[in-house]
Design a protein around this motif. Structure first.
Motif, PDB file in Angstrom:
ATOM      1  N   SER A  67      41.319  27.452  55.446  1.00 50.29           N
ATOM      2  CA  SER A  67      42.780  27.316  55.453  1.00 50.29           C
ATOM      3  C   SER A  67      43.207  26.508  56.670  1.00 50.29           C
ATOM      4  O   SER A  67      42.569  26.551  57.728  1.00 50.29           O
ATOM      5  CB  SER A  67      43.457  28.694  55.475  1.00 50.29           C
ATOM      6  OG  SER A  67      43.141  29.386  56.679  1.00 50.29           O
ATOM      7  N   THR A  68      44.278  25.770  56.504  1.00 52.28           N
ATOM      8  CA  THR A  68      44.877  24.999  57.590  1.00 52.28           C
ATOM      9  C   THR A  68      46.303  24.654  57.188  1.00 52.28           C
ATOM     10  O   THR A  68      46.723  24.933  56.063  1.00 52.28           O
ATOM     11  CB  THR A  68      44.070  23.720  57.889  1.00 52.28           C
ATOM     12  OG1 THR A  68      44.639  23.043  59.011  1.00 52.28           O
ATOM     13  CG2 THR A  68      44.040  22.796  56.688  1.00 52.28           C
ATOM     14  N   GLU A  69      47.045  24.059  58.079  1.00 52.15           N
ATOM     15  CA  GLU A  69      48.426  23.681  57.782  1.00 52.15           C
ATOM     16  C   GLU A  69      48.820  22.489  58.641  1.00 52.15           C
ATOM     17  O   GLU A  69      48.179  22.209  59.667  1.00 52.15           O
ATOM     18  CB  GLU A  69      49.374  24.853  58.037  1.00 52.15           C
ATOM     19  CG  GLU A  69      49.337  25.393  59.452  1.00 52.15           C
ATOM     20  CD  GLU A  69      50.213  26.627  59.620  1.00 52.15           C
ATOM     21  OE1 GLU A  69      51.101  26.839  58.769  1.00 52.15           O
ATOM     22  OE2 GLU A  69      50.029  27.357  60.596  1.00 52.15           O
ATOM     23  N   ILE A 146      37.893  16.785  58.013  1.00 54.00           N
ATOM     24  CA  ILE A 146      37.680  18.194  58.341  1.00 54.00           C
ATOM     25  C   ILE A 146      36.186  18.456  58.228  1.00 54.00           C
ATOM     26  O   ILE A 146      35.591  18.189  57.182  1.00 54.00           O
ATOM     27  CB  ILE A 146      38.449  19.125  57.390  1.00 54.00           C
ATOM     28  CG1 ILE A 146      39.957  18.996  57.608  1.00 54.00           C
ATOM     29  CG2 ILE A 146      38.033  20.574  57.592  1.00 54.00           C
ATOM     30  CD1 ILE A 146      40.780  19.892  56.696  1.00 54.00           C
ATOM     31  N   LEU A 177      46.654  17.656  60.014  1.00 52.39           N
ATOM     32  CA  LEU A 177      46.386  19.077  59.808  1.00 52.39           C
ATOM     33  C   LEU A 177      45.836  19.687  61.089  1.00 52.39           C
ATOM     34  O   LEU A 177      45.116  19.026  61.845  1.00 52.39           O
ATOM     35  CB  LEU A 177      45.388  19.269  58.664  1.00 52.39           C
ATOM     36  CG  LEU A 177      45.873  18.791  57.295  1.00 52.39           C
ATOM     37  CD1 LEU A 177      44.715  18.747  56.298  1.00 52.39           C
ATOM     38  CD2 LEU A 177      46.987  19.679  56.760  1.00 52.39           C
ATOM     39  N   GLY A 178      46.144  20.969  61.303  1.00 58.78           N
ATOM     40  CA  GLY A 178      45.739  21.627  62.540  1.00 58.78           C
ATOM     41  C   GLY A 178      44.380  22.286  62.437  1.00 58.78           C
ATOM     42  O   GLY A 178      43.530  21.908  61.634  1.00 58.78           O
ATOM     43  N   ASP A 179      44.167  23.285  63.267  1.00 57.10           N
ATOM     44  CA  ASP A 179      42.885  23.997  63.296  1.00 57.10           C
ATOM     45  C   ASP A 179      42.618  24.675  61.951  1.00 57.10           C
ATOM     46  O   ASP A 179      43.544  25.087  61.246  1.00 57.10           O
ATOM     47  CB  ASP A 179      42.888  25.051  64.403  1.00 57.10           C
ATOM     48  CG  ASP A 179      42.968  24.419  65.786  1.00 57.10           C
ATOM     49  OD1 ASP A 179      42.548  23.248  65.928  1.00 57.10           O
ATOM     50  OD2 ASP A 179      43.466  25.091  66.719  1.00 57.10           O
ATOM     51  N   THR A 180      41.344  24.795  61.627  1.00 59.37           N
ATOM     52  CA  THR A 180      40.952  25.402  60.358  1.00 59.37           C
ATOM     53  C   THR A 180      40.370  26.789  60.576  1.00 59.37           C
ATOM     54  O   THR A 180      39.816  27.095  61.634  1.00 59.37           O
ATOM     55  CB  THR A 180      39.903  24.533  59.631  1.00 59.37           C
ATOM     56  OG1 THR A 180      38.747  24.400  60.467  1.00 59.37           O
ATOM     57  CG2 THR A 180      40.469  23.152  59.319  1.00 59.37           C
ATOM     58  N   GLN A 181      40.491  27.606  59.536  1.00 61.34           N
ATOM     59  CA  GLN A 181      39.924  28.952  59.556  1.00 61.34           C
ATOM     60  C   GLN A 181      39.108  29.162  58.300  1.00 61.34           C
ATOM     61  O   GLN A 181      39.614  28.997  57.183  1.00 61.34           O
ATOM     62  CB  GLN A 181      41.028  30.010  59.636  1.00 61.34           C
ATOM     63  CG  GLN A 181      40.499  31.441  59.670  1.00 61.34           C
ATOM     64  CD  GLN A 181      41.610  32.460  59.813  1.00 61.34           C
ATOM     65  OE1 GLN A 181      42.778  32.110  59.969  1.00 61.34           O
ATOM     66  NE2 GLN A 181      41.252  33.736  59.745  1.00 61.34           N
ATOM     67  N   SER A 227      49.804  29.055  54.976  1.00 64.57           N
ATOM     68  CA  SER A 227      48.843  27.965  55.154  1.00 64.57           C
ATOM     69  C   SER A 227      48.399  27.449  53.795  1.00 64.57           C
ATOM     70  O   SER A 227      48.770  27.998  52.757  1.00 64.57           O
ATOM     71  CB  SER A 227      47.631  28.436  55.971  1.00 64.57           C
ATOM     72  OG  SER A 227      46.945  29.462  55.277  1.00 64.57           O
TER      73      SER A 227
END
Length: 281
Positions: A67-69, A146, A177-181, A227
Motif C-alpha cells: 500500500s502507498t498513497e 517501486i 507516491l510515498g513510502d510503501t507498506q 491508501s
C-alpha cells in the motif's frame, strides 16, 4: 525312416510358425492402437497462430501486495529546483513546471538524453524510469519505480514532459507516491513465460498478434480511503491490426486482470508508441 528326427523337425517348424504368427499378431495390435496425442509446447501453439514475441524476462522474481498513497510536495522539495518556474496544484500533490530554458532531446532515444536533467533538476528524478512517448501529443512519460519496478497506468506516480515542435522539453508535471507498506512477506512471482501462457489459455491473444514489450511492474488494484493497494503484474504490450493494447496478469496469483477502468484505458491509448527496449531485457 528316422521317426525321431522327423518328429524333431516338425516340432521346430511348428515353433517357428507360432513365433511368426505371434509377431504378426503383435504388429497388427500395435498398428490398430490409437496414436497418443502429442502435447504442443507454448512456443509451438503461438507459432501455429502466428503470434510473435521477443525476449520474455525469465529471472526469478519476488513481490508482494503493498500500500502507498500520493505525497504532498512541500516548499522545501521545490526550493532547490533551478531554471524553472514551479506551481504546486491539486492539494500540493502535483508539480507543474515551466522551464526557463528548453531542453533539446531526441524522442527516439527512449528518454536517455533526459536522464541528466531528471537527476539534476527534478525532485527525486532518479526514482522514475522511461515509459512511453506520444508523438501526437508530444508527451514523454516517466513512471515512478517501486522496489525497482515501474508503477503502471497510474497518474499518481508519473512525470509527463511536454515537448514543442522542435523536440524541446518546455514543461512537465510530476506526481509522486510515498513510502510503501507490505501486506505480507514477499512471495514468488510467476515467470514472464508462465504469464504469457495464462493469457493464451484465457483466449486474450489474437491470431497474427505481435507482443512488442513485456514489463513487470506494480498496478493499482484497488483504492482505499487511507491508501491504495498495488500488486506486481506482468504487462504485455500487444499489437494487432495496427492497434495496441496492454494485457495484464497478476504476478502472484497467475490470473488475468480486466483493466476496464477509464483511467487505465486512457493511459493505454497514450502509451501506444516507442517503448524503452531496456524494460524487456
Amino acid at each position: 525312416m528316422d521317426w525321431k528326427k522327423t518328429e524333431t523337425i516338425f516340432i521346430i517348424a511348428f515353433l517357428i510358425l507360432d513365433i511368426f504368427l505371434l509377431v504378426l499378431f503383435i504388429d497388427s495390435r500395435m498398428s490398430s492402437a490409437p496414436t497418443p496425442l502429442v502435447s504442443q509446447t507454448l512456443e509451438e501453439k503461438l507459432k501455429s497462430e502466428n503470434i510473435t514475441y521477443g525476449k520474455i524476462p525469465s529471472n526469478p522474481e519476488k513481490g508482494s501486495y503493498l500500500s502507498t498513497e500520493p505525497i504532498a510536495f512541500t516548499q522545501k522539495d521545490i526550493n532547490g529546483l533551478k531554471g524553472q518556474k514551479i506551481s504546486v496544484m491539486n492539494a500540493d500533490q502535483r508539480i507543474y513546471s515551466v522551464l526557463t530554458k528548453p531542453v533539446k532531446i531526441d524522442p527516439e532515444k527512449y528518454g536517455a538524453d533526459l536522464l541528466p536533467f531528471l537527476k539534476r533538476d527534478v525532485f527525486e528524478g532518479d526514482r522514475y524510469t522511461y515509459w512511453s512517448y506520444n508523438a501526437d501529443r508530444r508527451e514523454m512519460t516517466f513512471n515512478q519505480k517501486i522496489d525497482g519496478r515501474p508503477v503502471l497506468f497510474n497518474t499518481n506516480g508519473q512525470i509527463v514532459f511536454n515537448l514543442n515542435k522542435d523536440n524541446e522539453v518546455i514543461s512537465y508535471q510530476q506526481t509522486m507516491l510515498g513510502d510503501t507498506q507490505l501486506f505480507d512477506e514477499k512471495d514468488d512471482v510467476i515467470s514472464g513465460t508462465d504469464a504469457l501462457e495464462v493469457l493464451h489459455q484465457h483466449g486474450d491473444l489474437k491470431q497474427n498478434s505481435k507482443i512488442v514489450n513485456t514489463t513487470l511492474g506494480y498496478y493499482n488494484l484497488v483504492s482505499l480511503p487511507s491508501s491504495d493497494v498495488y500488486l506486481p503484474v506482468w504487462a504485455f504490450e500487444v499489437k494487432h491490426d495496427k492497434q495496441t493494447t496492454f494485457l495484464l496478469v497478476n504476478g502472484l496469483e497467475g490470473s488475468v486482470i480486466n483493466t476496464s477502468d477509464e483511467q487505465t484505458n486512457t493511459q493505454r491509448q497514450s502509451a501506444v508508441s516507442l517503448h524503452n527496449e531496456e524494460l524487456s531485457s
